[in-house]
Structure formats: structure tokens, C-alpha cells
Design a protein around this motif. Structure first.
Motif, PDB file in Angstrom:
ATOM      1  N   LEU A  39      20.340 -54.449  25.493  1.00 29.96           N
ATOM      2  CA  LEU A  39      19.455 -53.673  26.369  1.00 29.96           C
ATOM      3  C   LEU A  39      18.016 -54.153  26.244  1.00 29.96           C
ATOM      4  N   LEU A  40      17.574 -54.440  25.027  1.00 28.55           N
ATOM      5  CA  LEU A  40      16.217 -54.941  24.833  1.00 28.55           C
ATOM      6  C   LEU A  40      16.045 -56.324  25.444  1.00 28.55           C
ATOM      7  N   LEU A  41      17.075 -57.135  25.404  1.00 29.04           N
ATOM      8  CA  LEU A  41      16.989 -58.466  26.014  1.00 29.04           C
ATOM      9  C   LEU A  41      16.762 -58.377  27.519  1.00 29.04           C
TER      10      LEU A  41
ATOM     11  N   VAL B 110      15.457 -45.416  37.614  1.00 26.07           N
ATOM     12  CA  VAL B 110      15.813 -44.152  36.947  1.00 26.07           C
ATOM     13  C   VAL B 110      16.249 -44.371  35.506  1.00 26.07           C
ATOM     14  N   CYS B 111      16.448 -45.610  35.120  1.00 31.35           N
ATOM     15  CA  CYS B 111      16.826 -45.911  33.739  1.00 31.35           C
ATOM     16  C   CYS B 111      16.278 -47.287  33.381  1.00 31.35           C
ATOM     17  N   THR B 112      15.256 -47.318  32.549  1.00 26.13           N
ATOM     18  CA  THR B 112      14.640 -48.582  32.168  1.00 26.13           C
ATOM     19  C   THR B 112      14.793 -48.812  30.676  1.00 26.13           C
ATOM     20  N   ALA B 113      14.874 -50.087  30.292  1.00 33.09           N
ATOM     21  CA  ALA B 113      15.040 -50.426  28.883  1.00 33.09           C
ATOM     22  C   ALA B 113      13.836 -49.977  28.067  1.00 33.09           C
ATOM     23  N   PHE B 114      12.649 -50.104  28.644  1.00 31.25           N
ATOM     24  CA  PHE B 114      11.454 -49.703  27.905  1.00 31.25           C
ATOM     25  C   PHE B 114      11.472 -48.212  27.583  1.00 31.25           C
TER      26      PHE B 114
ATOM     27  N   GLY C 149      18.217 -42.605  24.640  1.00 31.36           N
ATOM     28  CA  GLY C 149      17.494 -42.805  23.388  1.00 31.36           C
ATOM     29  C   GLY C 149      17.980 -41.878  22.289  1.00 31.36           C
ATOM     30  N   TYR C 150      18.263 -40.630  22.644  1.00 32.26           N
ATOM     31  CA  TYR C 150      18.808 -39.665  21.681  1.00 32.26           C
ATOM     32  C   TYR C 150      20.162 -40.135  21.163  1.00 32.26           C
ATOM     33  N   GLY C 151      21.002 -40.607  22.062  1.00 33.58           N
ATOM     34  CA  GLY C 151      22.328 -41.062  21.653  1.00 33.58           C
ATOM     35  C   GLY C 151      22.275 -42.294  20.770  1.00 33.58           C
ATOM     36  N   PHE C 152      21.414 -43.250  21.094  1.00 34.85           N
ATOM     37  CA  PHE C 152      21.311 -44.466  20.290  1.00 34.85           C
ATOM     38  C   PHE C 152      20.834 -44.171  18.866  1.00 34.85           C
ATOM     39  N   GLU C 153      20.000 -43.174  18.696  1.00 38.98           N
ATOM     40  CA  GLU C 153      19.444 -42.884  17.372  1.00 38.98           C
ATOM     41  C   GLU C 153      20.313 -41.918  16.582  1.00 38.98           C
ATOM     42  N   ILE C 154      20.895 -40.918  17.220  1.00 42.08           N
ATOM     43  CA  ILE C 154      21.615 -39.863  16.495  1.00 42.08           C
ATOM     44  C   ILE C 154      23.049 -40.277  16.190  1.00 42.08           C
ATOM     45  N   PHE C 155      23.737 -40.848  17.148  1.00 41.24           N
ATOM     46  CA  PHE C 155      25.156 -41.190  16.968  1.00 41.24           C
ATOM     47  C   PHE C 155      25.276 -42.645  16.512  1.00 41.24           C
TER      48      PHE C 155
END
Length: 278
Positions: free
Chosen positions: A109-111, A152-156, A91-97
Motif C-alpha cells: 500500500l505504501l509503494l 475515498v481511500c488514499t494510501a497517505f 488504519g485501525y485494522g492495520f494497527e489493532i489486528f
């Protein structure tokens, strides 16, 4: 004046009724844990004297309820820690970079959230079965890793952390970069402390989901000695002569960890769900 007073009385009366409807199942569960099966089927609504007996039967039965508590705790804790770490980094990477492909990847990913888990069980089962045949110990089916890995890694959770990262003060980020901090140190020493409310909310959601997970552990854990708490409770209720007192005692114990976690972190949970940054 009388009209306002009447509306206030009706409002409180309605709230009392709704509160009673919400609390009654939990109260009945606790009361039933102190009664035997005969008293429960007779809908006895007063506390009994069979709590110790029900607990003794629960922990001394051949269902290994004590071991299942250990397995469920290990799975829930490890899943929560890994999910928070991996999803917050994503989430940090998707928003910052920023990049041209960022939004496309995030939309894909949301799909994936639209795909029900039932449709993924067969591919997951085949994948872990194939991995287990390679000789790698502790990874294939009937292992705790097979239960932990899919969650360990969910889209939500990635979406949740990305939305909350929008409220992360960008001035702190720029100041840290000017001071020479690399992205790893910025994430662990600045982002995580500031976003502690988001981590608390994510921890509650992930822990409760993992603790109450039933379907995938039922498929992946084929060894009766490795069953989790929901599987044990389901096995109790499916017997020919279920001991309802013992079942209710088990349900009370299974409810305590999630209830305790929520009430201890409810303020942080609310702050995290509304995107508050502390």
C-alpha cells in the motif's frame, strides 16, 4: 546586553519581512477583487469600488459559477466523509489486528504512494468509461461519482491513521472487549471520539485536496454544466480578454471555504498531525 538586544531586533525584523512576503499575495488578491481589470494590470495597491460589479459579473456570467460552487462543495464534503470513514477503518485494522500478511500488505500500500496520479488517469478513464457503457446511471464518466471514487481511500490517509492509532490507549480497547463490546461499537463509540484530533487533521487535508483538485475533474467532467470551481477559474483566465477583477473575486470566494475550515480547526489540526490523543 547590547548584543542580545541587536539579535532580538534582527530576529523580529526578519520575521516581519517573512510575514509580509507570506501575507502580501492574499492581501493583493483581496484588493484586486475590488478593482477592475485596468486597475489590476496597472498594479493598483489600494482598495477600489468595483467589488459589487465584479461579483455581479461573476455570478451572472454564462460560466455558472454558482452551480460550480455547489458541485465543488458536494464533491469535497462527500469525499471527505467517505475518505475519513474508510481510511480510519483501514488504519485501525492495520494497527489493532495482527497477522503474518499485515505488514506485507501495508508495504505494498505504501509503494502505491510512489505512483503519480498522472499514470493512473488513463486506466481510471477507461474503467469509468467501460462502467458507463454497462447502463448503470450515475457511475460512468461525466458524473460526480467518477470524481469522488478515486479519492475515498488514499494510501497517505491510511498511513496517517495507522500511525496515530499507535497512540490510542490499548487499555481502553481491552476494557471495552471485557465489557462485551464488539469491534464495530468499539470503533464508533470509543475509537472515533478519542481520535477526534486525527479526524480533524484528516478532514482538513482531504477537504482542501478535493476542493482544489483540478486535473482529474478536468478529464472526468466533460459536461460544461458540471465543472468545479478550479475549472471555472481556469476557463476565466484562458479567455481572450480575461476580466481580472471578476477572476480575483472568484479566487477570493474559492479561498474562503478552505481558509475558514483551517482557521476553525487549526488547533485540532496541529494536535492531529503530531499524533495527539484527546
Amino acid at each position: 546586553m547590547k548584543k542580545k538586544k541587536s539579535l532580538s531586533i534582527l530576529k523580529y525584523f526578519f520575521m516581519i519581512i517573512v510575514s509580509f512576503i507570506s501575507i502580501f499575495p492574499f492581501l493583493w488578491m483581496i484588493i484586486s477583487a475590488t478593482n477592475d481589470a485596468r486597475e489590476i494590470t496597472a498594479v493598483k495597491l489600494t482598495f477600489g469600488t468595483h467589488l459589487v460589479e465584479n461579483l455581479r459579473n461573476l455570478f451572472h456570467s454564462d460560466l455558472n459559477f454558482g452551480a460550480s460552487l455547489g458541485y465543488s462543495t458536494f464533491i469535497a464534503v462527500i469525499t471527505t466523509v467517505l475518505a475519513l470513514l474508510i481510511s480510519s477503518v483501514a488504519g485501525y485494522g492495520f494497527e489493532i489486528f495482527r497477522s503474518k500478511a499485515r505488514d506485507r500488505v501495508f508495504n505494498i500500500l505504501l509503494l502505491s504512494m510512489m505512483v503519480p496520479f498522472c499514470a493512473l488517469m488513463i486506466p481510471l478513464y477507461r474503467m469509468f468509461g467501460a462502467v458507463g457503457k454497462t447502463g448503470l446511471t450515475g457511475i460512468g464518466l461525466n458524473t460526480l461519482i467518477s470524481v469522488i471514487a478515486p479519492y475515498v481511500c488514499t494510501a497517505f490517509l491510511i498511513f496517517f491513521f495507522r500511525q496515530n492509532t499507535k497512540s490510542f490507549p490499548k487499555d481502553i480497547l481491552e476494557a471495552a472487549r471485557i465489557d462485551g463490546l464488539n469491534e464495530t461499537r468499539i470503533f464508533f463509540h470509543m475509537y472515533m471520539p478519542v481520535m477526534k484530533s486525527s479526524y480533524a487533521a484528516g478532514a482538513i487535508i482531504t477537504f482542501m485536496s478535493s476542493w482544489n483538485n483540478y486535473l482529474w475533474p478536468l478529464v472526468a467532467l466533460q459536461d460544461p454544466q458540471k465543472r468545479t470551481v478550479p475549472l471555472i477559474l481556469s476557463a476565466m483566465g484562458s479567455s481572450y480578454t480575461p476580466d481580472y477583477g471578476m477572476i480575483m473575486a472568484g479566487i477570493v470566494i474559492a479561498t474562503l471555504p478552505t481558509g475558514f475550515l483551517f482557521f476553525m480547526m487549526q488547533k485540532q489540526f496541529v494536535a492531529g498531525m503530531i499524533g495527539s490523543v484527546k
